[in-house]
Design an enzyme around this catalytic site. Structure first.
Site: not given
Lengths: 402, 402, 402, 402
Positions: A144-145, A77
């Site tokens: 992931e963020e 991402d």
């Protein structure tokens, strides 16, 4: 490790092309639709079996005879940051937040290098099957963020659908010199918990505090009290942070408002310390509200990141493999980072070891490369990708190389 | 006081009509264009000399032979509140804030009763010239709610344009029983100062407090410290309030922001205490920033309200006149209010005595009438206006009656 | 008031002698044995019926025909202060505290003038029975400084033993000009409550805060929180003080102690505010201990002073009588004092009005006389006693004079 | 390492006897007169060259041919603690503090095992000269508990009088299992700084806070503010403690005092962090005084302990030697301790490596042996001394063994 597990010039060129494409087309967390499609097309071109998992996650599976099953994860991402690197290939993409707001997008944390490196390693493995034996599961993880991606893939049955590995590997680019690797045995990155806390008071005119329960004064006492968690309640050697990142209350200077809302971000390195801190936050917020004769505040969890625990033995093994690839002096054991990653959930979910390392992506001659999440963050991509592909192959090769 | 200074039934009816018109057409502070035009038309109809002053302020002058010159002030602005009284004649007006936002409007502080009562008193005076002698200056002041109106009229040369009075009278409706009057000799309402304070810190990721100067923690220490001004620095008998009405900082829970902005509303009863408090605020804010190694905060004044000091001798005289009109038991000396008014500036600007009283506007049988600034605030208008007109005439008549 | 109620030169001389004797022989609160014996001997010499009450309290009763019964109180204790006035007649007395410590003693609050003035007034009344009619109860009260004396006399049945008065009068010397009087209608002095609070923590080495519950950090948060009682919980117009006069914890810099002890002194002007403040103290101390996960602190009352409420009507009457004696311009209504007195308990115990005034004892030409409780406190005794005797007679005479 | 460097049964018996003598005769820091004399007599009996240094310090020098010069340090002072172990050989000694107060004394930190073990090792070296070659300097250091002893020996010219070593070794007993060793490469124990801070205010009666500058409220704000040093100013991974061990102010609940005195104990692991913390303490104390309009507080240093930095290379070498003596599983690398030691000064003063380890002194079957500085602290002395002597010889032997 066999010499066959090296990228050819063609593969290197493809990795560069993948990177440039991805860099120009970042997407928001859990919205990586184009990115997933791109990964699928590339895996298809390499003849690698693959499937979707967790929405915008993609899993590739290379089965190559008997031997260990291992997994390698790359996250995909981008971020809502306006790229300011001035690169020719800089992103001009825009995305849409949940509330509909348009935001500029950027691969500001280098996940483009992760995906491109993983695709490069996949190409090497796919073309050089004589050089290794076993099964490699490539996990292209979204989100992931926001800490949502690993959880989404696991919830979607990742380890039911893919072969169960004996170890999960992963890597992340950082702005230190390309060609170098950092690792941390045991706790490598922080557990993170984000909370939103709503304090309830009683509104009154600013001239009549006696008719109010003042939520700003209550909040101020809570904020000062929360400092004592790390200063007085934890072993000084236990790294932990309790940050209040926002505090909002009131509209007018002469009206005492009826509520205040603030957010906390909590970082710890172990589950035990995490639980101690969370319990202390709840205890302090509750008691301070009582000290103000205020109603019980609401504490809601915004999100959490799990631990990233590197299995010491496997991390030692991988470190040795990386040292053999890059040279002993280029592989460094470092202290844990207080930043967070959801990578650790992938192995923890099935009780297998995780090994995660950081690879350098900066031009070694750059004295002050911009950090991750900066609008100026820009890996020197040739060096970064060379490091990323070779590190991925060295790590994977440790297990399946012959 | 002569019997002639009493409203006739016709005047009473006109006062009711004025009130109902004004109540349905509130305007924002310093935007009282329709209201000013209405006042002008009513003064014109009464044959009273008048002129604009301070934008939307109107001054009427009744010259009636030799005798004292006195001023009587009525303020005219409404509030950005959505009326919820359910009255048939409730306001449905909307206005526009400086930033263009549309807001519902309401005469939520009863200034409509002030204007209507003043017009009623003007009518009595205009028609009953045989009953008094002297000059009465009617000051229809805009912008009381923001503290801007008296200043605007003075800046526009109020006392150059109008005859200089020997005393300035004024009154305000409150939700106690119609037919009763409250007065406070000396300090009657609070001096008010509103400040906006911007704290400057250094932004950093929430996991790296060591790279930040945390403006939220700084702000929390300032807020707790400010409590000591009233608790430790003032004579306990000196009434004063330091309220923080708003505090805003940060966008994300995991980013320590680079600034925090909060507002203070300060109420005192004397200039000496006011200066002590303001100096203490500056001292504390400055020193706490130094304790955080933060840059000097910015302290800006949003507005201030001056003192409302009732000349004791003249207040005694007016109280006697009011007691003669309403009965001794209906006129009560009360403690100062911590609310604020800019009325006091009118007399202070020329060094003449001010006398300000509060008149009851509530149905005496209502056990819990809504307060000023509430969306439910609704005087029982017949009683309120009867009280307002009679009180105005009693006060004025004390000086010019024969 | 009859002219007969004036001190003769002989009585004035006796008052001076009484004062000089008392001044040189101060005694500690509730240890006024010599003082009580002296008062008894003087009453006996005047032929006044008297009895002991409350240990070292003495009550004299002058019955003089029909008419009102009123009480007049004079307090008799000294202070553990070393006199530094340099007066020829300065005290060199020493006393013994409860723990056996010897301390120098001084009439540092002027109670010697109170007793001498009361004896002087008694002499005038005793010798001038033709000038008045009724009953005067002279209450020579011990232990004012510790708040124990009025309570002790009441507990010993003061109003069972003495005729029940319809009003209780009292006076106190202050260092303003002799010949002048200050009075405050309604709340005249503060209710006072003194508390000792013991915080319990858990001891640990200074390097191991995680093993401690830190009572000093807990105490610091309580002290800062207590400031909000007056700043946020009370009407700004309600005078109140919460002072922490002592805080003690710990012996060594590197040991976190297991307890902290601090004391509070609370001043309010009404019972309602007092109860609000005491409840807030308990609430805050309790909740802050909970915020620290500490055991419940112990809150013990050291002592309390009751309200001193001057009946407005009787105070007005007495003020008129005093103005007639000293001149209108010498009798001033003043704001309440935040100091405390146990006088109010005498009338409150039987539901009769109290009237208490302050009389000036300073040389009018002295620009900065030392205050009560200073080692330099020294009334100009001739002027002070003249004022004290005349004021006592004026107050008493208002009720029983003919 | 040669087999000759082992204690004989006779030497073991002598070590036991030394220990029992020392245990029964503890002395206060820098008053170790009997202890020094005893050490001298024992060195003399062994024929070892020795001299006094730093008052009650003793240095023994064993010169045995060519080879490395190394130093071994044992500290010798007891503590003002009343022994409660119930041991037959428990101390009943008393000592005298600087102010003359008599205090019970105890070897509550096990320095008796340090001296006895060092004497035992000396005996082995003295009798087994054929088994080693070089020079061993035995440093019997006084005053470790107060941080004064190493400084005193250095100030007295330790390294001018004794041969300059190439490494300084030292050890400390702890209540883990005898026969085991703990080491920490690099920062092994905390730097410690103790400060006394005097706040100056202005005294006033508790009812008149406006006349005071309240040093207790100032102190409370300082204590709460100091918590932010570790919570906000340091890298969360940098272990540090700021403890306020004592706070004293005021005598009476109704007098705001004119001063407050508190002490701080600061622990850090590096000089850089130490300086950051000390600067922050000064900055906060200074600024908070300014926030109170109080005079500048006085900050005085009570004492400081230097760093204890174990040279990583030499510590690795010594760890290997200890593992060879005790077994690999009995030698453990552990995290730094936040306690302090002045041992590090000995090598730092001449720029040579230090190596310090901890040896177990507890009965392995004891589930919860009492900790150092407890009145119940009691090593199982046979096991402790066996471990201490063998560890000393293993460490020394690494350098001079053949």
């Amino acid at each position: 490790m066999s010499h066959s597990l090296k990228p050819t010039a063609d593969i290197q060129a493809a990795v560069h092309a993948d990177y440039l494409h991805l860099h120009a087309n970042p997407e928001l967390s859990m919205q990586e639709h184009q990115t997933a499609a791109y990964i699928e097309s590339r895996l298809a071109a390499l003849g690698i079996e693959h499937f979707r998992c967790g929405g915008t996650g993609v899993v590739g599976v290379l089965r190559n005879g008997p031997g260990p099953v291992i997994a390698f994860r790359a996250d995909s991402d981008g971020l809502p940051i306006k790229e300011a690197t001035g690169a020719e290939y800089a992103s001009t993409a825009v995305g849409q937040l949940a509330d509909g707001t348009e935001v500029p997008l950027m691969h500001g944390c280098g996940h483009d290098t992760h995906v491109a490196s993983a695709l490069g390693a996949a190409a090497v493995l796919a073309q050089g099957t004589e050089g290794w034996s076993g099964t490699v599961v490539l996990v292209f993880q979204p989100g992931e963020e926001t800490g949502a991606g690993a959880a989404a893939m696991l919830a979607d049955g990742l380890w039911d659908k893919a072969p169960v590995p004996e170890v999960v590997l992963g890597q992340h680019v950082f702005p230190f010199a390309a060609g170098t690797i950092h690792l941390t045995p045991e706790s490598a990155m922080a557990l993170a918990d984000s909370l939103e806390i709503t304090l309830h008071g009683t509104q009154a005119h600013g001239s009549q505090p006696q008719d109010s329960i003042d939520p700003i004064v209550l909040g101020a006492h809570i904020i000062t009290r929360l400092q004592t968690i790390t200063s007085r309640e934890l072993d000084p050697r236990d790294a932990a942070v309790v940050t209040c990142g926002s505090f909002h209350a009131g509209l007018k200077e002469n009206i005492i408002p009826d509520r205040a809302v603030f957010t906390l971000n909590i970082r710890t390195l172990t589950e035990a310390v995490r639980e101690k801190v969370l319990a202390a936050v709840t205890r302090i917020v509750t008691a301070e509200a009582a000290a103000s004769a205020a109603p019980q505040p609401e504490i809601t969890t915004l999100y959490r990141f799990p631990r990233l625990f590197n299995d010491p033995e496997q991390t030692g093994n991988v470190a040795t493999a990386l040292a053999s690839e890059f040279g002993e002096d280029r592989v460094k054991l470092v202290a844990p980072l207080m930043g967070s990653e959801d990578f650790g959930a992938l192995g923890d979910a099935i009780g297998v070891p995780n090994v995660f390392w950081m690879f350098g992506g900066a031009d070694p001659s750059d004295p002050a490369p911009a950090g991750n999440h900066s609008p100026f963050f820009l890996p020197e991509y040739r060096g970064a990708l060379d490091t990323g592909v070779r590190a991925a192959l060295a790590g994977i090769g440790h297990y399946v190389g012959c």
